[in-house]
Write an enzyme that holds these catalytic residues in place. Structure first.
Site, PDB file in Angstrom:
ATOM      1  N   CYS A   2      -6.729   5.652  -8.634  1.00  0.00           N
ATOM      2  CA  CYS A   2      -7.735   7.232  -8.877  1.00  0.00           C
ATOM      3  C   CYS A   2      -6.886   8.628  -9.307  1.00  0.00           C
ATOM      4  O   CYS A   2      -5.169   7.633  -8.730  1.00  0.00           O
ATOM      5  CB  CYS A   2      -8.035   7.563  -7.257  1.00  0.00           C
ATOM      6  SG  CYS A   2      -9.123   5.814  -6.714  1.00  0.00           S
ATOM      7  N   ARG A  27      -5.673   6.451 -14.967  1.00  0.00           N
ATOM      8  CA  ARG A  27      -6.209   6.067 -13.047  1.00  0.00           C
ATOM      9  C   ARG A  27      -6.625   5.329 -12.472  1.00  0.00           C
ATOM     10  O   ARG A  27      -6.997   5.087 -11.855  1.00  0.00           O
ATOM     11  CB  ARG A  27      -5.118   6.993 -12.281  1.00  0.00           C
ATOM     12  CG  ARG A  27      -4.108   8.446 -12.679  1.00  0.00           C
ATOM     13  CD  ARG A  27      -3.843   9.276 -12.107  1.00  0.00           C
ATOM     14  NE  ARG A  27      -3.044   8.349 -10.194  1.00  0.00           N
ATOM     15  CZ  ARG A  27      -1.975   8.165 -10.537  1.00  0.00           C
ATOM     16  NH1 ARG A  27      -0.955   8.184 -11.514  1.00  0.00           N
ATOM     17  NH2 ARG A  27      -1.466   7.494  -9.012  1.00  0.00           N
ATOM     18  N   TRP A  77     -11.266   4.655  -9.244  1.00  0.00           N
ATOM     19  CA  TRP A  77     -10.977   2.938  -9.074  1.00  0.00           C
ATOM     20  C   TRP A  77     -11.460   2.688  -8.033  1.00  0.00           C
ATOM     21  O   TRP A  77     -10.520   2.695  -6.692  1.00  0.00           O
ATOM     22  CB  TRP A  77      -9.977   3.222  -9.861  1.00  0.00           C
ATOM     23  CG  TRP A  77      -9.488   1.264 -10.932  1.00  0.00           C
ATOM     24  CD1 TRP A  77     -10.208   1.243 -11.274  1.00  0.00           C
ATOM     25  CD2 TRP A  77      -9.028   0.270  -9.187  1.00  0.00           C
ATOM     26  NE1 TRP A  77      -9.897  -0.143 -11.847  1.00  0.00           N
ATOM     27  CE2 TRP A  77      -9.387  -0.868 -10.140  1.00  0.00           C
ATOM     28  CE3 TRP A  77      -8.500  -0.190  -8.522  1.00  0.00           C
ATOM     29  CZ2 TRP A  77      -9.036  -1.834 -10.119  1.00  0.00           C
ATOM     30  CZ3 TRP A  77      -8.182  -0.788  -8.010  1.00  0.00           C
ATOM     31  CH2 TRP A  77      -8.290  -1.782  -8.479  1.00  0.00           C
ATOM     32  N   ASN A 103      -5.938   9.844  -3.255  1.00  0.00           N
ATOM     33  CA  ASN A 103      -5.773   9.083  -4.185  1.00  0.00           C
ATOM     34  C   ASN A 103      -4.899   7.991  -3.522  1.00  0.00           C
ATOM     35  O   ASN A 103      -4.154   8.098  -2.588  1.00  0.00           O
ATOM     36  CB  ASN A 103      -4.775   9.109  -5.061  1.00  0.00           C
ATOM     37  CG  ASN A 103      -4.029   8.793  -6.235  1.00  0.00           C
ATOM     38  OD1 ASN A 103      -4.359   6.994  -5.789  1.00  0.00           O
ATOM     39  ND2 ASN A 103      -3.050   8.382  -6.156  1.00  0.00           N
ATOM     40  N   GLY A 104      -5.444   6.978  -2.876  1.00  0.00           N
ATOM     41  CA  GLY A 104      -4.513   5.662  -2.120  1.00  0.00           C
ATOM     42  C   GLY A 104      -5.339   4.742  -1.325  1.00  0.00           C
ATOM     43  O   GLY A 104      -6.594   4.681  -1.581  1.00  0.00           O
ATOM     44  N   GLU A 487       1.645 -11.858 -23.448  1.00  0.00           N
ATOM     45  CA  GLU A 487       1.407 -11.374 -23.857  1.00  0.00           C
ATOM     46  C   GLU A 487       0.048 -10.808 -24.780  1.00  0.00           C
ATOM     47  O   GLU A 487      -0.468 -10.052 -24.385  1.00  0.00           O
ATOM     48  CB  GLU A 487       2.324 -10.698 -23.826  1.00  0.00           C
ATOM     49  CG  GLU A 487       2.506  -8.814 -24.631  1.00  0.00           C
ATOM     50  CD  GLU A 487       1.551  -7.985 -23.800  1.00  0.00           C
ATOM     51  OE1 GLU A 487       1.545  -8.715 -21.885  1.00  0.00           O
ATOM     52  OE2 GLU A 487       1.124  -7.323 -23.623  1.00  0.00           O
ATOM     53  N   LYS A 491      -3.505  -8.772 -23.909  1.00  0.00           N
ATOM     54  CA  LYS A 491      -3.679  -7.983 -24.962  1.00  0.00           C
ATOM     55  C   LYS A 491      -5.439  -8.474 -25.044  1.00  0.00           C
ATOM     56  O   LYS A 491      -6.275  -7.963 -25.114  1.00  0.00           O
ATOM     57  CB  LYS A 491      -3.333  -7.652 -26.125  1.00  0.00           C
ATOM     58  CG  LYS A 491      -1.784  -7.438 -25.853  1.00  0.00           C
ATOM     59  CD  LYS A 491      -1.616  -5.389 -25.361  1.00  0.00           C
ATOM     60  CE  LYS A 491      -1.785  -5.140 -23.826  1.00  0.00           C
ATOM     61  NZ  LYS A 491      -0.596  -5.544 -23.102  1.00  0.00           N
ATOM     62  N   GLU A 494      -7.904  -7.800 -22.357  1.00  0.00           N
ATOM     63  CA  GLU A 494      -7.852  -7.078 -21.508  1.00  0.00           C
ATOM     64  C   GLU A 494      -8.989  -5.729 -22.312  1.00  0.00           C
ATOM     65  O   GLU A 494      -9.698  -5.025 -21.323  1.00  0.00           O
ATOM     66  CB  GLU A 494      -6.900  -6.279 -20.698  1.00  0.00           C
ATOM     67  CG  GLU A 494      -5.895  -5.911 -21.591  1.00  0.00           C
ATOM     68  CD  GLU A 494      -5.026  -5.099 -21.219  1.00  0.00           C
ATOM     69  OE1 GLU A 494      -3.540  -4.954 -21.246  1.00  0.00           O
ATOM     70  OE2 GLU A 494      -4.983  -4.564 -19.919  1.00  0.00           O
ATOM     71  N   HIS A 510      -0.392 -31.711 -21.947  1.00  0.00           N
ATOM     72  CA  HIS A 510      -0.361 -32.086 -20.490  1.00  0.00           C
ATOM     73  C   HIS A 510      -2.641 -31.978 -19.681  1.00  0.00           C
ATOM     74  O   HIS A 510      -1.918 -31.424 -18.559  1.00  0.00           O
ATOM     75  CB  HIS A 510       0.270 -31.804 -19.767  1.00  0.00           C
ATOM     76  CG  HIS A 510       1.661 -32.623 -19.880  1.00  0.00           C
ATOM     77  ND1 HIS A 510       2.271 -33.781 -19.732  1.00  0.00           N
ATOM     78  CD2 HIS A 510       2.686 -31.582 -20.452  1.00  0.00           C
ATOM     79  CE1 HIS A 510       3.462 -34.100 -19.993  1.00  0.00           C
ATOM     80  NE2 HIS A 510       4.292 -32.748 -20.844  1.00  0.00           N
ATOM     81  N   LYS A 609      -4.769   2.481 -15.316  1.00  0.00           N
ATOM     82  CA  LYS A 609      -4.064   1.979 -16.061  1.00  0.00           C
ATOM     83  C   LYS A 609      -2.313   1.966 -15.258  1.00  0.00           C
ATOM     84  O   LYS A 609      -1.563   1.464 -14.946  1.00  0.00           O
ATOM     85  CB  LYS A 609      -3.138   3.740 -16.836  1.00  0.00           C
ATOM     86  CG  LYS A 609      -1.875   3.048 -17.249  1.00  0.00           C
ATOM     87  CD  LYS A 609      -1.713   3.088 -18.848  1.00  0.00           C
ATOM     88  CE  LYS A 609      -0.213   3.132 -19.748  1.00  0.00           C
ATOM     89  NZ  LYS A 609      -0.198   1.802 -19.994  1.00  0.00           N
TER      90      LYS A 609
HETATM   91  O1  M6R Z   1       3.041   0.279 -15.015  1.00  0.00           O
HETATM   92  P1  M6R Z   1       3.396  -0.818 -14.488  1.00  0.00           P
HETATM   93  O2  M6R Z   1       4.434  -1.636 -15.905  1.00  0.00           O
HETATM   94  O3  M6R Z   1       4.672  -1.486 -13.565  1.00  0.00           O
HETATM   95  O4  M6R Z   1       2.049  -1.730 -14.941  1.00  0.00           O
HETATM   96  C1  M6R Z   1       2.035  -3.224 -14.782  1.00  0.00           C
HETATM   97  C2  M6R Z   1       0.733  -3.739 -14.872  1.00  0.00           C
HETATM   98  O5  M6R Z   1      -0.345  -3.398 -14.298  1.00  0.00           O
HETATM   99  C3  M6R Z   1       0.036  -3.578 -16.414  1.00  0.00           C
HETATM  100  O6  M6R Z   1       1.395  -4.351 -17.372  1.00  0.00           O
HETATM  101  C4  M6R Z   1      -1.468  -3.925 -17.031  1.00  0.00           C
HETATM  102  O7  M6R Z   1      -0.954  -5.367 -17.434  1.00  0.00           O
HETATM  103  C5  M6R Z   1      -1.594  -3.277 -18.796  1.00  0.00           C
HETATM  104  N1  M6R Z   1      -2.726  -3.231 -18.632  1.00  0.00           N
HETATM  105  C6  M6R Z   1      -1.388  -4.525 -19.611  1.00  0.00           C
HETATM  106  O8  M6R Z   1      -1.722  -4.118 -20.870  1.00  0.00           O
END
Ligand code: M6R
Length: 614
Positions: A2, A27, A77, A103-104, A487, A491, A494, A510, A609
């Protein structure tokens, strides 16, 4: 997670809150709300979904709130309670005179709720935050002073929080406090801002104070007073913020993600500047506060991170082990914190995080620090909570990354790992210097190689179009590009919601090979080097099961045309550096597929994020 914002001053507050929330959308974005002070009353407006819905909701109240110049806002969030209007912040006490944004997570909210209900408070929402509203109102009834009431509340609540609170009996005033969650105060002329992050107010002021845990600040247009948890006054340092508002513009790109992908050559150049000037000069990394002796004494390195940062860490392991001869373990922070880890003063613990605020990584770092390990943080946010825990801080300087899908911060983390590994190898004299110099030389031309890919991206776009209707996707690789496969798959998952998985190609037989048929695209990250032939034969095995074969390769071998249905060729590069180049087409494939499918590229569903909750 948030995001919160607050404002006191003489300007109309509504647009300040909405513009600030817009910048905090990374956020969370499942609902939002504001509370403003109008004619000695607090008025609250909320909406579910994107911020535009709140804007629309407010448009029918424009006149009544136009004169308000004190207020708080929130973008959510969801953690406790589904995203709906009732659970959206701000939350109010029963008489409606006090409003709070948070937030938290308030960990002891259930006990507090029971206690407050027994005292007559009526809860409307399913959130943990609502206890703060009722509890502070109860405390206010005892002390008749908002700041003291908040101080009492802070003594009773447990967990992580950044709070902004207003009360209609104390007009033109906000009280804010925090513990284990970011809260920054923007200092203007006759006005103050409080927010979870700098972009929320940087277009108004670049003077800021980082509030510390348990401090309570009282903001009025003419004055800012900060006290510690015992009420002792604090003189806080006002800092000049480094980032310019221009960093937050899309600069003509359709999405932030596309803009951030295109920024990657410059991100590498910025990181290398001053640290790696030419191949035969040693790397300069004064940020690493370990001397030759302590580097030589290191018996292991642990790298902890989440998500994309975890994938960068996995590549970091390959590089450090190759050049420095130190064993490296890599672990997801969320796993690291729930087992008894073996770390001591001869262990270097590296935390990797774009935001520097990820709760799991922050907790893991604190645990390792308590055991006496040297903490090295690789982050894009030198002002973050993690950075403050660092013994050595490698700031990757990628600039603000807005898109939820990390791209340029990943490239920046990788570049930092190469510099770190080569730097340590030079000091430890653990690797052949001629080879180190050759890699350094190649690193200097990486930006041009990425630019070549970006200029010739039509073929990548065509690949994305061809496979955009697939339901599943498999990425295979071996060796240093196995994390690249993970990775690339992350991408795609997500931002397009396609089920994508990365495998070390040798594992295909396997189990996963059972899934292959002519509906399944298999993308092989086929880089020249030690595992090229092996991966080629794994690709043959997949082809024999009728999978749709795609190659991402730096090989010019014509034979590949027979094996693969689609080939994306990229410039040649030494195998050890190939992850930096091979990820670029995978970012673009994910981007274009999501674009073709009409997905919300920069703000995918269910994500945020910065993940500041465990
Ligand atoms: O801010 P951070 O790098 O610690 O965040 C870690 C993950 O939340 C972040 O990399 C997330 O997986 C991204 N959305 C990937 O694109």
């Amino acid at each position: 997670m948030c995001g919160i914002i607050g404002y006191v001053g003489n300007k109309p507050v509504v647009d300040i809150l909405l513009d600030g929330l817009k910048q905090l959308e990374y956020r969370g974005y499942d609902s939002s709300g504001i509370a403003v002070e109008c004619d000695n009353q607090i008025k609250v407006y909320k909406a579910v979904g994107k911020l535009n819905n709140l804007r629309e909701e407010l448009s029918s109240h424009a006149y009544e709130i136009s004169k308000a110049n004190t207020g708080i806002g929130h973008i959510r969030w969801a953690t406790h309670g589904v995203p709906n209007v009732i659970n959206a912040h701000p939350h109010t006490c029963n008489c409606g005179k006090l409003a709070v944004v948070h937030n938290g997570i308030i960990e002891n909210y259930k006990e507090l709720k029971q206690k407050l209900e027994a005292l007559g408070c009526v809860f409307k929402s399913q959130t943990d935050t609502e206890v703060v509203a009722h509890l502070t109102a109860m405390n206010y009834a005892k002390v008749n002073d908002l700041k003291q009431a908040v101080q009492l509340t802070a003594h009773e609540i447990e967990g992580a929080y950044a709070l902004a609170i207003m009360h209609s009996d104390e007009p033109n005033k906000l009280v804010v406090t925090k513990r284990n969650a970011p809260l920054i105060i923007g200092v203007g002329e006759g006005e103050y801002y409080a927010a979870s992050d700098i972009p929320a107010f940087i277009q108004h002021t670049n003077n800021a104070i980082y509030l510390k845990d348990n401090e309570v600040a009282t903001l009025t247009p003419s004055e800012l007073k900060i006290e510690d948890s015992e009420g002792k006054p604090i003189i806080a340092k006002v800092e000049k913020l480094p980032w310019e508002p221009v960093a937050l513009s899309k600069m003509g790109y359709k999405h932030f993600m596309l803009k951030e992908i295109h920024e990657q050559p410059d991100v590498i150049r910025n990181i290398l500047a001053g640290k790696l000037r030419c191949s035969d000069e040693p790397i300069c990394l004064d940020e690493v506060k370990l001397n030759k002796d302590s580097l030589k004494k290191l018996n292991r390195i642990q790298v902890i991170a989440c998500g994309t940062s975890l994938h960068a860490a996995m590549i970091g392991k390959y590089i450090i082990e190759r050049f420095c001869q130190i064993p490296v373990d890599v672990e997801a922070s969320s796993e690291y914190i729930y087992r008894s880890t073996v770390t001591d003063s001869n262990t270097l613990v590296i935390g990797v995080s774009q935001s520097g605020e990820t709760a799991d990584t922050l907790t893991a770092i604190k645990q390792a620090k308590a055991k006496g390990s040297h903490i090295l943080i690789i982050t894009n946010r030198p002002d973050s909570a993690m950075a403050r825990e660092a013994d050595s801080l490698l700031s990757v300087n990628a600039g603000i990354e807005v898109s939820v899908a990390a791209t340029k911060s990943y490239i920046a983390q990788l570049t930092s790992f190469y510099l770190l590994a080569l730097y340590m190898a030079e000091i430890k004299e653990s690797h052949n210097i001629a080879e180190i110099n050759k890699i350094k030389q190649e690193m200097l031309v990486l930006p041009q190689k990425i630019e070549q890919i970006l200029v010739n991206k039509d073929n990548i776009k065509a690949c994305a179009r061809k496979y955009s209707s697939t339901r599943d996707f498999i990425y295979i690789a071996r060796g240093i590009n196995y994390p690249t496969a993970l990775e690339g798959a992350l991408k795609l998952k997500e931002i397009s919601y396609i089920n994508a998985t990365g495998y070390p190609a040798g594992e295909l037989k396997h189990g996963p090979i059972a899934m292959l048929d002519d509906t399944m695209p298999v993308l092989s990250i086929l880089m020249n080097g030690s595992v090229y032939e092996k991966l080629l034969s794994n690709s043959e095995e997949a082809k024999a099961r009728n999978a749709q074969m795609i190659a991402l390769t730096n090989s010019t071998d014509k034979k590949l045309d027979e094996l693969f249905d689609f080939i994306v060729r990229i410039p040649d590069v030494d195998e050890i550096l190939s992850p930096i180049v091979s990820i670029i087409p995978l970012q673009l494939i994910a981007y274009y597929i999501a674009e073709f499918l009409g997905k919300d590229v920069d703000q995918p569903r269910n994500l945020a994020k910065s993940v500041t909750v465990e």
